[in-house]
Design an enzyme around this catalytic site. Structure first.
Site, mmCIF file in Angstrom:
data_model
loop_
_atom_site.group_PDB
_atom_site.id
_atom_site.type_symbol
_atom_site.label_atom_id
_atom_site.label_comp_id
_atom_site.label_asym_id
_atom_site.label_seq_id
_atom_site.Cartn_x
_atom_site.Cartn_y
_atom_site.Cartn_z
ATOM 1 N N GLU A 367 0.812 -1.223 0.000
ATOM 2 C CA GLU A 367 0.000 0.000 0.000
ATOM 3 C C GLU A 367 0.847 1.276 0.000
ATOM 4 O O GLU A 367 0.486 2.270 0.632
ATOM 5 C CB GLU A 367 -1.006 0.000 1.164
ATOM 6 C CG GLU A 367 -2.102 -1.032 0.983
ATOM 7 C CD GLU A 367 -3.342 -0.771 1.842
ATOM 8 O OE1 GLU A 367 -3.436 0.315 2.436
ATOM 9 O OE2 GLU A 367 -4.208 -1.661 1.899
ATOM 10 N N HIS A 644 -1.940 -1.562 10.470
ATOM 11 C CA HIS A 644 -1.435 -2.932 10.459
ATOM 12 C C HIS A 644 -0.218 -3.050 11.365
ATOM 13 O O HIS A 644 0.522 -2.071 11.563
ATOM 14 C CB HIS A 644 -1.026 -3.358 9.048
ATOM 15 C CG HIS A 644 -2.175 -3.654 8.137
ATOM 16 N ND1 HIS A 644 -2.435 -4.910 7.629
ATOM 17 C CD2 HIS A 644 -3.145 -2.852 7.634
ATOM 18 C CE1 HIS A 644 -3.499 -4.862 6.843
ATOM 19 N NE2 HIS A 644 -3.939 -3.619 6.837
#
Length: 660
Positions: A367, A644
C-alpha cells in the site's frame, strides 16, 4: 535480466510524462483536499469537540467554494494531461530500481561482509508491513491522515530501528527473570579490539560477558555450540554482540544498585543529537514524541524492550567512539526459556517487539500507492538499505483487463544486490481493488559466493491480494496464479543445472498482505490452499488453527489514537495481554456478535485477524543446506502511523560445516 532504473526507456518519454502529470496534478490535489476535508479522523474529531468556536466548521464553509472553483478551472488542463498520460503508460516499465550511489548517505547501515559459506551458517532477517500510504482522502477511511508526513516518519522509524546494534541478552537461570532495562544502561560500546568483560554495575547477582561488535567472527570453542541452546551469531552477522547473564536463583538487583546505574546514565550529560531529521517537529499526532514513545529511538524512558542510551561522561574520544556517537542503542531480546516459557515446544524465539529487528536485511511493504509519498519513503530507507525497488505496477489499461488509476503499492528494500526482478498484475480484481494494479513482485538477490565462485542467491516474493470481504474465490484464483508465477520466475532466472550448479539457493521467502486469516470460518478455502503445502507459516499449526503466541496484525482503526496504544511501547504492552488484544485488534468476523469492537470483549476468542504473512519453503534449495526459523516478531514501532502490525522473521541457513 536488465533492471529498470527509470520508468521509461528514453528521456523524451520521461519529459512528456512529467509534463502530462503536471497538467493533471492540480486537479488531483484539489480533489484530494476537498474530499479529505469531509472525512475527519477520530483524532480530529476529538480536537474539534474541544473547540467552542467551531473554527474548523467555519474553515470548511470558506474553503469548500474555493476548492470547487479551482477544481472546475483545472479540469480542462487535467483532461489534456490525461489524454497525453494514458497512452504513455504502454511504454512504462513495471518498476523502478534505485541503487544508492553515495554510500556515505547510508549513515545508519553497517557494511556487509560477503558470505563465503565457509562457516556453520548465516542468518537473514525479513520484514513486511502494510503502511497505508494512500492519497490522503482515501487514507482517512482507514482513520489515518497526512500521507506525506507519515511516509517520511515511517521510513525514519524503520531505518532507525534496523540500524541499531543488536545485543542479545540470554538469561541462563530460569527462575531469575527480573532483569530491568536499567541494568544495562551503563553498557558502553567498547573500543575496536577491546573484548574486555563489562559488568555494568551488576555486581552481586550477575556476571556479563561482552563478546565484541562482531562476535560471530570469533572462532573459540564457545561459539560452536548448537543453535538450539547457544543463540550465538552466525557467520557474517554484523553489528551483533552477545551478553550472557548467569544469575543466582531468586535474586535481583537492589534498589540501591538500580539507582546507582540510573545515576550513571543521567550524570553523563545531555543526549547526543540523533540521526538527520530526528529533530523535525511533525504536524500530525502520529509523530509526536511522548514519554515512552521509542519509535524513533528518541525516548529517554526505559522499559523491557526499550532502547538503552548511554554516554561516556569524560575521557578522550577517538575515531572509533565517534562512529558510535557515544550513543548505545541496544535491543534486549530474552531467551525463549524466560519470556516464552509457556511455549516450551517451540523451536524458535517469538515476541511482540517495539522495534524492527536489528540488522534487517530485506523489507517488503504494501500500500505504498501515493507516488510522492513513495519518494519520501525511499529517501529515508536509503539511509539503511542500498537497493530499493519501488513504483511497482502498471497504469491505464496496459497489461491488465481494467483501467488502473494507481500502481500495485509494493515496495522492496534490500541490503543485498538485486539480480533479477519481475512483476505480474492480478487480472481478476473486483470492486475498488480493480482500480489498483495489485499483483506480485518477484526478486532474486545475491547474498554471497562460495570459495569455488558459485553465487549464493535467495528468492523473495511480495504480494497483496484482493481485500474485499467475501471474495474468497478471487483470492484463491490469485493464490493459484501466484504459485504459477513463482515457478516461472525460478525457472527463467536460474542459471544452474543439477550436474553443474553455478548458483546455490539459500532461501525462498514469500510475504505480504493476503487479506485472509487462518481462523475465520469465511476463509476456509484460502486456509486449505495448496500454497501452504509448499510454503511453511511459522505462526500456523494447520488450517483454522494458529499457534497460541501468534496475534492478529489488523488493528481496530477507531482506537489508533487512544493514549493506551499511540506509542510503540504502549501498544506493545497492550498487545501482550489478552484484554488489550480484545480492545484494539480486529477479530475474525465469524466471532463478532455485535457491531462495537469494545462492546464484545467477553465473546471474543483467539488473538485477532492475522492477515499479514511471512512464509518460507525448503523446496528448491541447495540440498546440503538446512533452513530454520530463528525468531519471529510482531512489531509495534509504526504505532499511530498505520492500521497494520508489521511482522519480521529471521531465518538461519545452516551449511552443516564447522567453523574453520
Amino acid at each position: 535480466m536488465v533492471l529498470y532504473t527509470s520508468p521509461f526507456p528514453n528521456s523524451f518519454l520521461s519529459v512528456l510524462h512529467s509534463f502530462s502529470w503536471g497538467l493533471i496534478f492540480p486537479c488531483y490535489w484539489l480533489a484530494d483536499r476537498l474530499v479529505g476535508s469531509f472525512v475527519p479522523t477520530t483524532y480530529e474529531k476529538r480536537q474539534r469537540a474541544d473547540d467552542p468556536c467551531y473554527f474548523h466548521a467555519l474553515c470548511i464553509i470558506i474553503t469548500t467554494p474555493i476548492y470547487l472553483a479551482l477544481l472546475v478551472a483545472s479540469l480542462p488542463f487535467a483532461l489534456i494531461g490525461f489524454l497525453l498520460w494514458s497512452p504513455l503508460q504502454s511504454a512504462r516499465r513495471p518498476y523502478i530500481y534505485s541503487r544508492l550511489k553515495d554510500k556515505n548517505h547510508a549513515n545508519g547501515a553497517t557494511l556487509l561482509t560477503e558470505w563465503k559459506a565457509a562457516g556453520s551458517g548465516k542468518s537473514f532477517c525479513f520484514g513486511s508491513a502494510n503502511v497505508c500510504l494512500l492519497p490522503d482522502s482515501l487514507a482517512r477511511f482507514n482513520n489515518v491522515f497526512n500521507t506525506q508526513a507519515r511516509a517520511k516518519e515511517i521510513g525514519r522509524r524503520i531505518r532507525n530501528g534496523a540500524s541499531r546494534p543488536q545485543i542479545k541478552i540470554y538469561i541462563d537461570s530460569p527462575t531469575n527473570t527480573s532483569i530491568s532495562a536499567a541494568s544495562f544502561s551503563s553498557l558502553v560500546s567498547p573500543q575496536a579490539g577491546d573484548n574486555r568483560t563489562v559488568n555494568a554495575g551488576i555486581k552481586r547477582t550477575t556476571s556479563m560477558e561482552y563478546k565484541g561488535d562482531n562476535c560471530g567472527s570469533n572462532n573459540g570453542e564457545e561459539n560452536r555450540e548448537d543453535k538450539g541452546g547457544s543463540g550465538e551469531p552466525h557467520e557474517g552477522e554484523e553489528n551483533t554482540c552477545i551478553v550472557r547473564i548467569n544469575g543466582e536463583e531468586n535474586s535481583h538487583m537492589s534498589d540501591t544498585e538500580t539507582d546507582t546505574v540510573n545515576g550513571q546514565a543521567r550524570a553523563s550529560g545531555p543526549a547526543e543529537p540523533s540521526l538527520e531529521g530526528d529533530a523535525e517537529i511533525s504536524k500530525t499526532p502520529n509523530h509526536k514524541q511522548k514519554e515512552g514513545d521509542s519509535g524513533s529511538l528518541d525516548s529517554c524512558s526505559a522499559s523491557r524492550e526499550s532502547l538503552v542510551k548511554v554516554r561516556v561522561g569524560d575521557g578522550t574520544v577517538d575515531q572509533s567512539t565517534v562512529n558510535n556517537k557515544l550513543l548505545y542503542k541496544a535491543s534486549i531480546m530474552k531467551k525463549t526459556s524466560v519470556r516464552k516459557k509457556k511455549h516450551t515446544d517451540e523451536t524458535f524465539d517469538h515476541e511482540i517487539s517495539a522495534f524492527f529487528p536489528a540488522n534487517l536485511d530485506f523489507l517488503c511493504l504494501q500500500e505504498v500507492f501515493d507516488k510522492r509519498a513513495a519518494e519520501k519513503l525511499k529517501e529515508q530507507l536509503h539511509h539503511y538499505f542500498e537497493y530499493i525497488v519501488y513504483d511497482v505496477g502498471v497504469y491505464s489499461c496496459h497489461g491488465c483487463c481494467s483501467f488502473k488509476f494507481v500502481n500495485s503499492g509494493l515496495l522492496f528494500a534490500s541490503r543485498y544486490p538485486v539480480m533479477d526482478a519481475a512483476y505480474h498484475c492480478y487480472p481478476n480484481g473486483r470492486g475498488m481493488d480493480s482500480l489498483a494494479s495489485k499483483g506480485a513482485l518477484f526478486l532474486k538477490v545475491q547474498v554471497g559466493s562460495t570459495p569455488q565462485d558459485q553465487r549464493i542467491v535467495g528468492y523473495i516474493s511480495c504480494t497483496h491480494l484482493q481485500a474485499i470481504a467475501g471474495d474468497t474465490t478471487v483470492r484463491c484464483e490469485q493464490l493459484d496464479m501466484l504459485q504459477d508465477w513463482l515457478s516461472e520466475f525460478r525457472k527463467s532466472t536460474s542459471s544452474s543445472s543439477t550436474a553443474n550448479p553455478e548458483e546455490l539457493v539459500a532461501f525462498d521467502v514469500l510475504c505480504g498482505d493476503l487479506n485472509f486469516d487462518n481462523c475465520s470460518s469465511e476463509d476456509k478455502l484460502e486456509q486449505q490452499h495448496s500454497l501452504f503445502t509448499h510454503y511453511k507459516d511459522p505462526c500456523r499449526v494447520g488450517p483454522g488453527e494458529d499457534k497460541p503466541w501468534a496475534i492478529g496484525t489488523l488493528l481496530d482503526p477507531e482506537g489508533l489514537y487512544d493514549d493506551e496504544v499511540c506509542t510503540p511501547d504502549n501498544l506493545q504492552k497492550v498487545l501482550e495481554s489478552e484484554e488489550g488484544r480484545k480492545g484494539y485488534l480486529v477479530y475474525p468476523t465469524s466471532k463478532n456478535h455485535s457491531s462495537s469492537q469494545k462492546g464484545r470483549k467477553a465473546s471474543l476468542k483467539g488473538n485477532g485477524r492475522r492477515i499479514d504473512y511471512m512464509l518460507y519453503t525448503e523446496e528448491g534449495l541447495y540440498l546440503e543446506w538446512k533452513v530454520e526459523v530463528e525468531e519471529f516478531s510482531f512489531i509495534t514501532q509504526l504505532a499511530g502511523l498505520t492500521d497494520h502490525l508489521p511482522v519480521a522473521m529471521r531465518l538461519v541457513v545452516s551449511t552443516g560445516e564447522d567453523d574453520p
